[in-house]
Write a protein that holds these residues in place. Structure first.
Motif, PDB file in Angstrom:
ATOM      1  N   THR A  75      18.143 -17.659   6.275  1.00 43.37           N
ATOM      2  CA  THR A  75      18.576 -17.363   4.911  1.00 43.37           C
ATOM      3  C   THR A  75      18.033 -16.021   4.461  1.00 43.37           C
ATOM      4  O   THR A  75      17.040 -15.519   4.991  1.00 43.37           O
ATOM      5  N   ALA A  76      18.694 -15.488   3.463  1.00 44.72           N
ATOM      6  CA  ALA A  76      18.193 -14.351   2.695  1.00 44.72           C
ATOM      7  C   ALA A  76      18.810 -14.475   1.304  1.00 44.72           C
ATOM      8  O   ALA A  76      19.987 -14.801   1.175  1.00 44.72           O
ATOM      9  N   PHE A  77      18.004 -14.233   0.297  1.00 48.93           N
ATOM     10  CA  PHE A  77      18.489 -14.230  -1.080  1.00 48.93           C
ATOM     11  C   PHE A  77      18.624 -12.788  -1.537  1.00 48.93           C
ATOM     12  O   PHE A  77      17.713 -11.982  -1.330  1.00 48.93           O
ATOM     13  N   LEU A  78      19.766 -12.449  -2.131  1.00 47.11           N
ATOM     14  CA  LEU A  78      20.024 -11.113  -2.650  1.00 47.11           C
ATOM     15  C   LEU A  78      19.980 -11.214  -4.170  1.00 47.11           C
ATOM     16  O   LEU A  78      20.795 -11.926  -4.769  1.00 47.11           O
ATOM     17  N   ALA A  79      19.010 -10.559  -4.784  1.00 44.64           N
ATOM     18  CA  ALA A  79      18.817 -10.637  -6.229  1.00 44.64           C
ATOM     19  C   ALA A  79      19.282  -9.338  -6.873  1.00 44.64           C
ATOM     20  O   ALA A  79      18.789  -8.257  -6.532  1.00 44.64           O
ATOM     21  N   LEU A  80      20.207  -9.463  -7.787  1.00 40.33           N
ATOM     22  CA  LEU A  80      20.711  -8.297  -8.504  1.00 40.33           C
ATOM     23  C   LEU A  80      19.631  -7.770  -9.430  1.00 40.33           C
ATOM     24  O   LEU A  80      18.841  -8.537  -9.989  1.00 40.33           O
ATOM     25  N   ASN A  81      19.594  -6.480  -9.589  1.00 35.99           N
ATOM     26  CA  ASN A  81      18.619  -5.847 -10.455  1.00 35.99           C
ATOM     27  C   ASN A  81      19.169  -5.856 -11.877  1.00 35.99           C
ATOM     28  O   ASN A  81      20.279  -5.386 -12.114  1.00 35.99           O
ATOM     29  N   THR A  82      18.401  -6.369 -12.820  1.00 35.18           N
ATOM     30  CA  THR A  82      18.882  -6.481 -14.196  1.00 35.18           C
ATOM     31  C   THR A  82      18.526  -5.277 -15.063  1.00 35.18           C
ATOM     32  O   THR A  82      19.047  -5.152 -16.165  1.00 35.18           O
ATOM     33  N   HIS A  83      17.659  -4.404 -14.572  1.00 32.68           N
ATOM     34  CA  HIS A  83      17.320  -3.215 -15.362  1.00 32.68           C
ATOM     35  C   HIS A  83      18.521  -2.275 -15.357  1.00 32.68           C
ATOM     36  O   HIS A  83      19.033  -1.898 -14.308  1.00 32.68           O
ATOM     37  N   ARG A  84      18.973  -1.871 -16.521  1.00 31.95           N
ATOM     38  CA  ARG A  84      20.214  -1.097 -16.652  1.00 31.95           C
ATOM     39  C   ARG A  84      20.202   0.232 -15.899  1.00 31.95           C
ATOM     40  O   ARG A  84      21.252   0.770 -15.576  1.00 31.95           O
ATOM     41  N   LEU A  85      19.020   0.771 -15.592  1.00 33.37           N
ATOM     42  CA  LEU A  85      18.943   2.030 -14.858  1.00 33.37           C
ATOM     43  C   LEU A  85      18.803   1.813 -13.346  1.00 33.37           C
ATOM     44  O   LEU A  85      18.732   2.784 -12.593  1.00 33.37           O
ATOM     45  N   GLY A 107      17.061 -12.634  13.750  1.00 36.95           N
ATOM     46  CA  GLY A 107      16.520 -11.889  12.616  1.00 36.95           C
ATOM     47  C   GLY A 107      17.297 -10.604  12.397  1.00 36.95           C
ATOM     48  O   GLY A 107      17.660 -10.259  11.270  1.00 36.95           O
ATOM     49  N   ARG A 108      17.572  -9.896  13.462  1.00 39.71           N
ATOM     50  CA  ARG A 108      18.372  -8.671  13.373  1.00 39.71           C
ATOM     51  C   ARG A 108      19.793  -9.002  12.903  1.00 39.71           C
ATOM     52  O   ARG A 108      20.368  -8.299  12.076  1.00 39.71           O
ATOM     53  N   ASP A 109      20.358 -10.103  13.416  1.00 36.67           N
ATOM     54  CA  ASP A 109      21.689 -10.534  12.975  1.00 36.67           C
ATOM     55  C   ASP A 109      21.688 -10.832  11.480  1.00 36.67           C
ATOM     56  O   ASP A 109      22.629 -10.479  10.762  1.00 36.67           O
ATOM     57  N   LEU A 110      20.622 -11.488  11.007  1.00 34.15           N
ATOM     58  CA  LEU A 110      20.504 -11.802   9.585  1.00 34.15           C
ATOM     59  C   LEU A 110      20.441 -10.534   8.749  1.00 34.15           C
ATOM     60  O   LEU A 110      21.110 -10.423   7.718  1.00 34.15           O
ATOM     61  N   MET A 111      19.665  -9.550   9.200  1.00 37.45           N
ATOM     62  CA  MET A 111      19.548  -8.302   8.455  1.00 37.45           C
ATOM     63  C   MET A 111      20.880  -7.542   8.428  1.00 37.45           C
ATOM     64  O   MET A 111      21.244  -6.946   7.414  1.00 37.45           O
ATOM     65  N   THR A 112      21.610  -7.566   9.528  1.00 38.13           N
ATOM     66  CA  THR A 112      22.939  -6.934   9.575  1.00 38.13           C
ATOM     67  C   THR A 112      23.890  -7.642   8.619  1.00 38.13           C
ATOM     68  O   THR A 112      24.623  -6.999   7.862  1.00 38.13           O
ATOM     69  N   GLY A 133       1.778  -6.970   4.611  1.00 38.33           N
ATOM     70  CA  GLY A 133       1.165  -6.225   5.700  1.00 38.33           C
ATOM     71  C   GLY A 133       0.331  -7.129   6.595  1.00 38.33           C
ATOM     72  O   GLY A 133       0.071  -8.289   6.281  1.00 38.33           O
ATOM     73  N   GLY A 134      -0.072  -6.584   7.723  1.00 39.45           N
ATOM     74  CA  GLY A 134      -0.941  -7.299   8.637  1.00 39.45           C
ATOM     75  C   GLY A 134      -0.230  -8.123   9.680  1.00 39.45           C
ATOM     76  O   GLY A 134      -0.868  -8.721  10.549  1.00 39.45           O
ATOM     77  N   LEU A 135       1.103  -8.191   9.608  1.00 35.03           N
ATOM     78  CA  LEU A 135       1.860  -8.987  10.564  1.00 35.03           C
ATOM     79  C   LEU A 135       2.827  -8.146  11.388  1.00 35.03           C
ATOM     80  O   LEU A 135       3.515  -8.667  12.258  1.00 35.03           O
ATOM     81  N   GLY A 136       2.931  -6.858  11.074  1.00 34.92           N
ATOM     82  CA  GLY A 136       3.865  -5.994  11.787  1.00 34.92           C
ATOM     83  C   GLY A 136       5.298  -6.117  11.320  1.00 34.92           C
ATOM     84  O   GLY A 136       6.207  -5.591  11.963  1.00 34.92           O
ATOM     85  N   LEU A 137       5.516  -6.808  10.201  1.00 32.07           N
ATOM     86  CA  LEU A 137       6.879  -7.014   9.710  1.00 32.07           C
ATOM     87  C   LEU A 137       7.577  -5.706   9.381  1.00 32.07           C
ATOM     88  O   LEU A 137       8.789  -5.584   9.574  1.00 32.07           O
ATOM     89  N   GLU A 138       6.817  -4.722   8.903  1.00 29.39           N
ATOM     90  CA  GLU A 138       7.439  -3.448   8.539  1.00 29.39           C
ATOM     91  C   GLU A 138       8.094  -2.790   9.750  1.00 29.39           C
ATOM     92  O   GLU A 138       9.133  -2.138   9.625  1.00 29.39           O
ATOM     93  N   ARG A 139       7.523  -2.970  10.926  1.00 32.00           N
ATOM     94  CA  ARG A 139       8.131  -2.401  12.138  1.00 32.00           C
ATOM     95  C   ARG A 139       9.482  -3.042  12.422  1.00 32.00           C
ATOM     96  O   ARG A 139      10.422  -2.364  12.822  1.00 32.00           O
ATOM     97  N   PHE A 140       9.571  -4.359  12.220  1.00 30.56           N
ATOM     98  CA  PHE A 140      10.860  -5.028  12.407  1.00 30.56           C
ATOM     99  C   PHE A 140      11.889  -4.479  11.427  1.00 30.56           C
ATOM    100  O   PHE A 140      13.002  -4.116  11.822  1.00 30.56           O
ATOM    101  N   TYR A 141      11.533  -4.407  10.148  1.00 29.33           N
ATOM    102  CA  TYR A 141      12.491  -3.926   9.152  1.00 29.33           C
ATOM    103  C   TYR A 141      12.868  -2.468   9.406  1.00 29.33           C
ATOM    104  O   TYR A 141      14.029  -2.087   9.241  1.00 29.33           O
ATOM    105  N   GLU A 142      11.914  -1.665   9.817  1.00 28.50           N
ATOM    106  CA  GLU A 142      12.228  -0.272  10.152  1.00 28.50           C
ATOM    107  C   GLU A 142      13.197  -0.205  11.327  1.00 28.50           C
ATOM    108  O   GLU A 142      14.091   0.638  11.350  1.00 28.50           O
ATOM    109  N   SER A 143      13.077  -1.105  12.285  1.00 28.28           N
ATOM    110  CA  SER A 143      14.008  -1.119  13.418  1.00 28.28           C
ATOM    111  C   SER A 143      15.415  -1.532  12.985  1.00 28.28           C
ATOM    112  O   SER A 143      16.383  -1.291  13.706  1.00 28.28           O
ATOM    113  N   CYS A 144      15.516  -2.123  11.795  1.00 31.02           N
ATOM    114  CA  CYS A 144      16.818  -2.499  11.229  1.00 31.02           C
ATOM    115  C   CYS A 144      17.362  -1.425  10.291  1.00 31.02           C
ATOM    116  O   CYS A 144      18.368  -1.641   9.610  1.00 31.02           O
ATOM    117  N   GLY A 145      16.700  -0.263  10.228  1.00 35.33           N
ATOM    118  CA  GLY A 145      17.178   0.842   9.421  1.00 35.33           C
ATOM    119  C   GLY A 145      16.465   1.059   8.102  1.00 35.33           C
ATOM    120  O   GLY A 145      16.730   2.033   7.405  1.00 35.33           O
TER     121      GLY A 145
END
Length: 174
Positions: A75-85, A107-112, A133-145
């Motif tokens: 799953t992934a939840f996409l939350a719309l931004n309510t701030h008008r700017l 995981g890559r399929d989910l991000m796509t 931080g501390g789990l290397g998650l940022e590297r995964f997300y960076e590999s997804c663009g």
């Protein structure tokens, strides 16, 4: 076998229970989805209800991936931004792949699929997410663009004496 993704699926008791089970299993496997193990379904239920309320109010949208047996596997939840700017980008929250499916590229399929779903939302030009931080998650997300655009040191306290960075990442959709 790949997952079958649905954006804005009807919320049925089966879907609700499947997301609750997924969130519990991911949390108990050490996933960085807002809880620290051990947790029960009842620990997670109030947070899921907040997400479902956001969906009912049109502020949050759900992307769900089902496995070959039809079970909620991602799953992934996409939350719309309510701030008008800031309505030209949205937040991606609670990105999860069931532990039994990890290591298969889901995981890559989910991000796509999440990027594709975001592109269907009128006026959305980027996706923003945060990770622990501390789990290397940022590297995964960076590999997804995604690109790291900010970091708050020690902003997440998972236990006394165990503070982690809150890392902000952005994916432009154009």
């Amino acid at each position: 076998m790949s997952l079958t993704f649905t954006f804005d699926p009807p919320v049925t008791p089966d879907l609700r229970d499947g997301v609750l089970d997924l969130w519990t299993d991911v949390s108990n496997a050490g996933g960085s989805v807002g809880f620290v193990p051990p947790v029960t379904r009842e620990d997670i239920r109030p947070e899921l209800l907040k997400h479902l309320t956001g969906m009912a109010e049109g502020r949050t949208r759900l992307l769900v991936g089902r496995d070959e047996e039809g079970r909620v596997a991602a799953t992934a939840f996409l939350a719309l931004n309510t701030h008008r700017l800031m309505t030209h980008w949205l937040w991606l929250y609670t990105v999860m792949v069931h532990p039994r499916h990890q290591g298969r590229g889901y995981g890559r399929d989910l991000m796509t699929a999440a990027a594709h779903a975001a592109r269907t939302v009128d006026g959305i030009e980027a996706i923003r997410l945060t990770c622990r931080g501390g789990l290397g998650l940022e590297r995964f997300y960076e590999s997804c663009g995604y690109k790291e655009v900010g970091r708050v040191p020690g902003a997440i306290r998972v236990a006394p004496g165990d503070d982690r960075d809150d890392i902000v990442l952005l994916l432009p959709l154009s």
